[in-house]
Structure formats: structure tokens, C-alpha cells
Design a protein around this motif. Structure first.
Motif, short mmCIF file in Angstrom:
data_model
loop_
_atom_site.label_atom_id
_atom_site.label_comp_id
_atom_site.label_asym_id
_atom_site.label_seq_id
_atom_site.Cartn_x
_atom_site.Cartn_y
_atom_site.Cartn_z
N VAL A 314 0.78 -1.11 0.06
CA VAL A 314 0.02 0.04 0.23
C VAL A 314 0.98 1.19 -0.02
CG1 VAL A 314 -2.04 1.32 1.21
CG2 VAL A 314 -1.80 -1.12 1.28
N LEU A 317 -3.54 5.88 1.25
CA LEU A 317 -4.83 5.30 1.73
C LEU A 317 -5.70 6.69 2.10
CD1 LEU A 317 -6.44 3.42 3.52
CD2 LEU A 317 -4.61 3.82 5.16
N PHE A 340 -7.31 2.92 -1.91
CA PHE A 340 -5.80 2.50 -1.63
C PHE A 340 -5.32 2.76 -2.93
CE2 PHE A 340 -8.29 -0.38 1.07
CZ PHE A 340 -7.49 -0.33 2.26
#
Ligand SMILES: C[S@@+](CC[C@H](N)C(=O)[O-])C[C@H]1O[C@@H](n2cnc3c(N)ncnc32)[C@H](O)[C@@H]1O
Ligand SMILES: *[C@@H]1O[C@H](CO)[C@@H](O)[C@H](O)[C@H]1NC(C)=O
Length: 345
Positions: A314, A317, A340
Motif C-alpha cells: 500500500v 490510503l 488504496f
């Protein structure tokens, strides 16, 4: 003949009375309350009074890796424009009555998504151009080659991303949505074809799809395999709390009264009732994604592990409201999205 004219006059009069009453907020909110009880009570208050909650995140509850990359979003101009437009549209009585009538007819043999595609209603809003650019850390003039939007719906969310790409590919399950996408001149790929075209994509968007498809785990891995391996990014939105279910295209029976708001939808998870997207048969997906915890932050933490398993890390976010145009009963619908940006590893 006299009888006919009399009937038409009565009808027009009734419509006028209904329309008059419709414009009073009292009746509408009263109607809403009686239909939905307090489930949608949030819609009673104007959005500018409740919307700050849509973006809140308790950063201390995020894991060590996610905390520093959380981006705080807010109600921007474009989001307000969508909401204002949606409120205006849901007040057009004759159109809403027509939609309501048509959907109760079509719901006998079509899924909710397909009906929306056919009637060209129920458009969705995930992010504004600014919010998209901020997530990908690019400027308004940034250009890239290929975008693949999986489960693109009617293409309204695709349109927000489209100025940044030379070629735009989309996939859809619902035939009426495919018509909408073709009308908008996107290149529609088959749902079992995009994995095998030999192309690599610079950005793959997978917005509000993982909880709606039969094989989310496989889908993640397939995205990884066709993504440009260094600069490529996936932008992924998921409605939380996580409730996976798959919409079955064909419905053979009607198990409720009113297709749109019928009280018989009780057995379906709350969020697609809320989206005016209920009805039809709903199935459990074939593959299970492991999402743990109850709170938004907890579920986000566990999703990072799911993405890692599929070969992603990731990169950014945020929390955004997933908005849907309203209908006769509500000005708009809102769900809770986690968005994300994933980088391949
Ligand atoms: C909740 S909508 C999301 C639409 C849009 N991406 C958005 O964020 O508003 C999910 C869409 O995915 C489609 N869909 C379901 N399974 C799919 C699959 N395996 N491949 C492509 N699309 C699929 C459905 O027809 C539906 O239109
Ligand atoms: C939306 O409507 C509200 C209330 O009528 C108004 O204050 C606001 O300026 C409008 N915003 C946009 C972007 O149209």
C-alpha cells in the motif's frame, strides 16, 4: 368520452396535488422515515452538516506502515456539485415516478445494476479529479498511456480518471452497463479476456468491485500480472464494513413487494439496500478474502495483508464517501469507502 376526459382531469389534478405536497420537505422526510424507519436518518440532515464524518479516520488505530501514508480528504467542490445535482434530480417527481415504475417492471427479470444501466440512473461518485490526483501524487497535467477500469459500471467514475490516459479499457459484467460504456467510447474488454491481451497497464482501477465478484483473490493476482511492473499502480476502493456478495443476473422469483424499497429486502446486507441497489438474488462469492476487525481502521489494517499476499504494497490510503444518486425516497445514498493506491513488489 366524457368519462375519459373526466378521468384525465382527475389524474392531472392528482398529480398536481402530489407535486405540490412533494415540494414540502415535511412530506418527503416523513415518507422516508416511514419507509426506512431510522436506517437512513442521516439523510434527513443537510449533507454539509454531516459530511465531516465521512472522512474521519482515527490514525492511531492504523498500523505502523499505514499511519504515515494516510491522506486526509475532505468535502471538495466537485463532491458538492455531485450532491447538489443529485438532490435536484431526486426532486423531479415525474422522472422519479417513471424510474420507480420501470424498475418494478424490469426487476422481474433483471438485476438492479442492469436496470440502472438501462434507465441511465443511479450514477456513482468515488473521487473528484483533485482527490484522484492527490492519491496518485500527480499534477492536473500528468499523462500516462493505458488505464484499465475493472467493473466500470456506467463509466461515470472512469470519466474522472480519463483525461490522464491515452487509451482507456473497461470491463463490465452487466450488458446494459456495457452499452453505456460503449456509448461513452471506452474500449470494452471481456471479463475473461483482459488478463490475456498481452498489454501492460499503467493504472488499473478496481473500484468497489472486490466485494462484488466471485473470485476477488484471483482478481488481485491477475491485476498484478498485467500491471506495468515498476511505474504501474492499482487504485482500489472497497466498501467497509466488508460484506461480500455477488449479484445474480437473472431473477426467477420476486420475494418482495416494491423493487426499490420493499420491506422484503431484509435478508440482504444493509449497504445495498441503502444504495437502492438491492433486489434480485444474492450469492456468496466462491473465494473468501480475509478481512478482520470491526472498525474501519481495523479492517483497513487487515486488508494490507491481503494485498501483500497478492504481491502489492500500500502506497497511499484515504477514506471517502461512496456516493450514489438518489431516487424518489432519498436525495442521495452514501457508503463508506476505503481507497488504496497499490504498488507492485
Ligand atoms: C458497485 S459497482 C462499481 C461501479 C464503479 N466501479 C464504481 O465504483 O462506482 C460494481 C460493478 O462491477 C460489475 N461486476 C461484477 N462482477 C464483475 C466482474 N467479475 N468483472 C467485471 N465487472 C464486474 C457489476 O456489474 C457492477 O456494475
Ligand atoms: C451546493 O449547494 C449548497 C447549498 O445550496 C451551496 O451552499 C453550495 O455553494 C453549492 N455548491 C456547489 C459546488 O454547487
Amino acid at each position: 368520452m366524457k368519462l375519459f376526459v373526466g378521468w384525465v382531469l382527475t389524474y392531472v389534478l392528482c398529480l398536481a396535488v402530489v407535486k405540490k405536497m412533494w415540494s414540502s420537505r415535511y412530506l418527503r422526510s416523513h415518507l422516508t422515515r416511514s419507509l426506512y424507519m431510522n436506517m437512513l436518518s442521516q439523510n434527513q440532515a443537510p449533507y454539509w452538516e454531516v459530511s465531516h464524518q465521512w472522512y474521519l479516520c482515527d490514525k492511531e488505530k492504523l498500523s505502523e506502515e499505514l499511519e504515515p501514508i494516510f491522506i486526509q480528504s475532505y468535502l471538495d467542490q466537485e463532491t458538492q456539485t455531485f450532491l447538489n445535482r443529485s438532490i435536484e434530480k431526486s426532486g423531479w417527481l415525474s422522472i422519479q415516478l417513471y424510474h420507480s415504475f420501470m424498475s418494478s417492471v424490469f426487476s422481474m427479470f433483471m438485476s438492479r445494476t442492469s436496470i440502472n444501466g438501462l434507465l441511465g440512473r443511479g450514477s456513482m461518485f468515488v473521487f473528484s479529479p483533485e482527490q484522484f490526483q492527490r492519491l496518485l501524487r500527480v499534477g492536473p497535467d500528468w499523462k500516462s498511456h493505458r488505464l484499465l477500469d475493472l467493473g466500470a459500471g456506467d463509466g461515470e467514475v472512469t470519466r474522472v480518471m480519463s483525461p490522464h490516459f491515452e487509451e482507456i479499457y473497461v470491463t463490465e459484467m452487466s450488458q446494459t452497463m456495457i452499452w453505456q460504456l460503449q456509448k461513452k467510447k471506452y474500449r470494452v474488454l471481456n471479463i475473461d479476456e483482459w488478463q490475456r491481451t498481452g498489454f501492460q497497464y499503467d493504472v488499473i482501477s478496481c473500484l468497489n468491485l472486490l466485494d462484488r465478484c466471485h473470485q476477488p483473490v484471483t482478481l488481485l493476482k491477475e491485476m498484478r500480472s498485467v500491471l506495468e511492473p515498476t511505474r504501474g499502480r492499482v487504485i482500489l476502493a472497497l466498501v467497509l464494513p466488508f460484506h461480500p456478495y455477488v449479484e445474480n443476473g437473472l431473477r426467477m422469483e420476486r420475494s418482495y413487494q416494491d423493487s426499490e424499497t420493499g420491506p422484503g429486502l431484509q435478508d440482504s446486507p444493509a449497504e445495498f439496500r441503502t444504495l437502492g441497489d438491492g433486489g434480485g438474488k444474492w450469492e456468496k462469492p466462491a473465494e473468501l478474502m480475509e478481512v478482520n476487525g470491526i472498525m474501519w481502521e481495523e479492517q483497513v489494517n487487515s486488508l494490507a495483508a491481503v494485498f501483500q499476499e497478492a504481491g502489492f504494497v500500500v502506497e497511499a490510503l484515504t477514506r471517502l464517501p461512496y456516493l450514489c444518486e438518489g431516487d424518489m425516497y432519498n436525495d442521495y445514498y452514501v457508503l463508506d469507502d476505503a481507497v488504496f493506491v497499490l504498488r507492485p513488489v
